[in-house]
Design an enzyme around this catalytic site. Structure first.
Site, PDB file in Angstrom:
ATOM      1  N   GLU A 172       3.028  -3.684   9.773  1.00  0.00           N
ATOM      2  CA  GLU A 172       1.957  -4.061  10.716  1.00  0.00           C
ATOM      3  C   GLU A 172       1.980  -3.150  11.942  1.00  0.00           C
ATOM      4  OE1 GLU A 172      -0.415  -6.015  10.092  1.00  0.00           O
ATOM      5  OE2 GLU A 172       0.278  -7.425   8.564  1.00  0.00           O
ATOM      6  N   ASP A 206      -2.199  -4.372  -2.058  1.00  0.00           N
ATOM      7  CA  ASP A 206      -3.445  -3.661  -1.758  1.00  0.00           C
ATOM      8  C   ASP A 206      -3.323  -2.235  -1.202  1.00  0.00           C
ATOM      9  OD1 ASP A 206      -2.415  -4.839   0.557  1.00  0.00           O
ATOM     10  OD2 ASP A 206      -4.166  -6.075   0.992  1.00  0.00           O
ATOM     11  N   GLU A 218     -11.137 -17.189   1.659  1.00  0.00           N
ATOM     12  CA  GLU A 218      -9.981 -16.302   1.490  1.00  0.00           C
ATOM     13  C   GLU A 218      -9.678 -16.047   0.009  1.00  0.00           C
ATOM     14  OE1 GLU A 218      -8.370 -14.525   3.478  1.00  0.00           O
ATOM     15  OE2 GLU A 218      -6.253 -14.382   2.975  1.00  0.00           O
ATOM     16  N   GLU A 244     -12.589  -6.802   4.549  1.00  0.00           N
ATOM     17  CA  GLU A 244     -12.634  -6.062   3.267  1.00  0.00           C
ATOM     18  C   GLU A 244     -14.040  -5.995   2.643  1.00  0.00           C
ATOM     19  OE1 GLU A 244     -10.347  -8.380   3.996  1.00  0.00           O
ATOM     20  OE2 GLU A 244      -8.575  -7.125   4.288  1.00  0.00           O
TER      21      GLU A 244
HETATM   22  C1  DMJ Z   1      -5.596  -5.660   7.762  1.00  0.00           C
HETATM   23  O1  DMJ Z   1      -4.596  -5.813   8.687  1.00  0.00           O
HETATM   24  C2  DMJ Z   1      -5.332  -4.497   6.882  1.00  0.00           C
HETATM   25  O2  DMJ Z   1      -6.534  -4.124   6.291  1.00  0.00           O
HETATM   26  C3  DMJ Z   1      -4.308  -4.748   5.827  1.00  0.00           C
HETATM   27  O3  DMJ Z   1      -4.173  -3.686   4.905  1.00  0.00           O
HETATM   28  C4  DMJ Z   1      -4.559  -6.005   5.049  1.00  0.00           C
HETATM   29  N1  DMJ Z   1      -5.614  -6.755   5.579  1.00  0.00           N
HETATM   30  C5  DMJ Z   1      -5.764  -6.932   6.986  1.00  0.00           C
HETATM   31  C6  DMJ Z   1      -7.105  -7.549   7.291  1.00  0.00           C
HETATM   32  O4  DMJ Z   1      -7.569  -8.403   6.363  1.00  0.00           O
END
Ligand code: DMJ
Length: 625
Positions: A160, A290, A436, A509
């Site tokens: 993060e 992801d 979600e 997204e």
């Molecule tokens: C974001 O912090 C980033 O896109 C991360 O890769 C996963 N998703 C969150 C937002 O949904």
């Protein structure tokens, strides 16, 4: 047939004489048989219709009337998004700055991301793109005065911190050319480096920046261990520091050396930080995985298309996903990407969950369609024999299947169809906000189908109508007058899915993919879909001081939660703004968005850098070989 003959036998035993009157057959018996046959016919008809539509024999398309508005309307909509950003940021400044995030109902603050003011840092580049000079100037001192330290005995999350803070600083540097931001980015990148002190070199979950030591479990998840190459390679490029570049090269080599035979050439989700090897066979493009997949294509693009290992991985990953993880629902032909786990070689279970997080995937596919010659991969030095050498025969067959089509077409159809389903999960709800996670109905009488099977059937039957799942769909709505929960649940059968997690967390997204598809196809439908999402956010998520996550999006009366995540400003509003803005201010061949939507400029390594940093041959531009 056997059911019918049993029923027939029950009412008309074989020893029964043949004339109705003389044989005493009652009217009641005839009525029962007729009714039963009628029910059987209905069941057969609806089943065959479902099967046909799922295999693409009956391409179904709703007639959706898209408005014909003057093009000038979009500039005004971009201005509305800018105002939304200002409302959100001013609320944060007023009630939460210099803490991390705003709690926009209680007008309090939260500190889940290191207490370094994550909303301010995450928002910097959006301010620059929107021309918000005053807000930008007010945020800068916080950043310049931060020493990125923490109270003793606490740790910062590596992933993060990289995507939000380091990505935010680097992007703001790239857009402003303010070298003070680069100095801070370098300082932060260095402070985070103890994360790499694992036996394998994969980063560990957390770092105590105070003591400079790492902490976290011995097993890491793909998204968290493999989504930082973009940030560290760009940091290495602009600082000229070998150690940053070496980190980015190491991760590519580590991932490239992993044995992926059992996972069909795709990265699984869990990894052993000591051995550097996969620890499970869970395959997903959703939570925990992801961005690990996202960075394969993006690392290749950021380095001006020279990092062949990452390109190969992108092709392997997308091929496996397209052949195994994309399905089409039985009635509405909703195309979705899901996840599967293999426990023993022949025991594979597909969850049929479709997560909002996975909605980035269609945008990634669209980006690949725009940037890669997918139907001429040989021109990029990709040899399919080589690519599939370590795969099992069944996975190699997937490549043969795809070779019957134009790969660019298949990628674009998948992108359009999945992004449309992302949109439908919003449009189907009374709030207009997307949950979600949903779970597609796939068991029992619901014959869900692999999307590629439907595509093949559609192709065999003369390609009537749009490819499966691509044609327009109308939103689902609950039939009026239902009262009990049971009745309402039963009604959702015609929707093809149940809502599994009922909250919308202001995530980006879906609109991220709409933006990519708009840029790649120029089809105004993506703008309209984004506009509907923005209107729903304005209607349901706005509070007097900002915007909040919303619970119970599937009900007429939703519940506002009390959190405004920093990614709402960094990503959701940025993608919406770019979607409505007519000018293409960040051309996709010149900028690459990190997973937090921070754009970084495409760059090339000079011959000297390639030698100094000891790149493997795979990274070298063909001209140097
Ligand atoms: C974001 O912090 C980033 O896109 C991360 O890769 C996963 N998703 C969150 C937002 O949904």
């Amino acid at each position: 047939m056997s059911v019918l003959s049993t029923v027939w036998g029950t009412f008309f035993p074989t020893n029964m004489p043949l004339s109705f009157h003389r044989r005493g057959i009652s009217f009641r018996r005839i009525l029962v048989v007729v009714t039963f046959s009628f029910v059987l016919c209905i069941l057969y008809y609806s089943h065959s219709r479902r099967t046909q539509s799922a295999t693409g024999f009956v391409p179904e398309e709703d007639v959706v009337i898209w408005p014909t508005e003057p093009p000038e309307i979009w500039a005004e909509r971009a201005a509305q998004v800018k105002n939304a950003f200002l409302d959100a940021y001013h609320g944060y400044e007023r009630y939460a700055f210099p803490h991390d995030e705003l709690a926009p109902l209680s007008n309090a603050s939260t500190n889940s991301f290191n207490r370094w003011g994550v909303t301010a840092v995450d928002s910097l580049d959006t301010m620059l793109l929107m021309g918000l000079k005053d807000e930008y100037e007010r945020a800068l001192p916080l950043i310049m005065n931060s020493n990125f330290s923490l109270p003793v005995n606490t740790a910062v999350p590596f992933f993060e911190t990289v995507i939000r803070y380091l990505g935010g600083l680097l992007s703001a540097y790239a857009l402003s050319n303010d070298s003070r931001l680069l100095t801070k980015a370098d300082e932060l990148g260095t402070k985070l480096s103890p994360a790499f002190n694992t036996e394998s070199g994969f980063p560990v979950f957390g770092i105590n920046t105070y003591e400079g030591v790492e902490s976290g479990p011995p097993i890491g998840v793909l998204a968290e261990i493999a989504s930082w190459q973009l940030e560290y390679s760009y940091l290495g490029k602009v600082t000229g520091k070998k150690e940053h570049v070496e980190r980015a090269i190491t991760i590519t080599d580590l991932l490239n050396n992993a044995n992926l035979t059992l996972s069909g050439g795709m990265y699984p989700t869990k990894w052993d930080l000591a051995t550097g090897m996969p620890r499970d066979l869970h395959l997903s493009v959703g939570a925990a995985a992801d961005s690990g997949h996202e960075y394969t294509l993006k690392q290749y693009l950021l380095t001006a298309q020279t990092d062949k290992e990452n390109l190969e991985m992108y092709i392997r990953m997308t091929t496996h996903v397209i052949n195994n993880l994309i399905f089409i629902s039985p009635q509405r032909q909703l195309v979705y990407v899901t996840d599967m786990s293999t426990y023993k070689l022949e025991d594979t279970r597909v969850s049929h969950h479709f997560e909002h997080l996975s909605c980035f995937f269609p945008g990634l596919l669209a980006l690949g369609v725009k940037m890669l010659p997918l139907d001429d991969l040989e021109s990029l030095g990709i040899d399919v024999e080589e690519l599939t050498r370590d795969l099992l025969p069944r996975d190699r067959r997937g490549y043969e299947t795809l070779s019957e089509f134009s790969l660019a077409d298949v990628h674009l159809w998948a992108a359009e169809a999945i992004a449309q389903t992302c949109y439908m999960t919003y449009a189907d709800q009374p709030t207009g906000l997307g949950p979600e996670a949903v779970v597609m109905r796939a068991g029992g009488m619901f014959r869900t189908t692999l999307w590629m099977d439907a595509v093949r059937a559609w192709d065999r039957h003369g390609r009537q109508g749009s490819p499966p799942g691509v044609g327009d769909k109308l939103p689902w709505s609950e039939p009026p007058g239902l009262v009990s929960t049971r009745e309402r649940d039963r009604a959702t059968i015609s929707r093809d899915y149940g809502v599994r997690n009922i909250a919308y967390y202001l995530r980006p997204e879906a609109v991220e993919s709409f933006y990519m598809l708009w840029r790649v196809t120029g089809d105004v439908r993506w703008r309209y879909r984004g506009w509907h999402v923005f209107q729903a956010i304005e209607r349901e998520a706005k509070t007097p001081s900002g915007y909040t996550c919303v619970d119970r999006v599937h009900m007429k009366v939703p519940v506002q939660l009390d959190l405004m995540p920093s990614y709402f400003l960094a990503e959701t509003l940025k993608y919406l703004y770019l979607l409505f803005l007519d000018e293409d201010i960040l051309p996709l061949d010149r900028w690459v968005f990190n997973t937090e939507a921070h754009p970084l400029p495409v760059f090339t390594w000079t011959p000297e850098e390639l030698t100094t940093y000891g790149f493997a041959e795979e990274h070298l531009p063909s001209a140097m070989l």
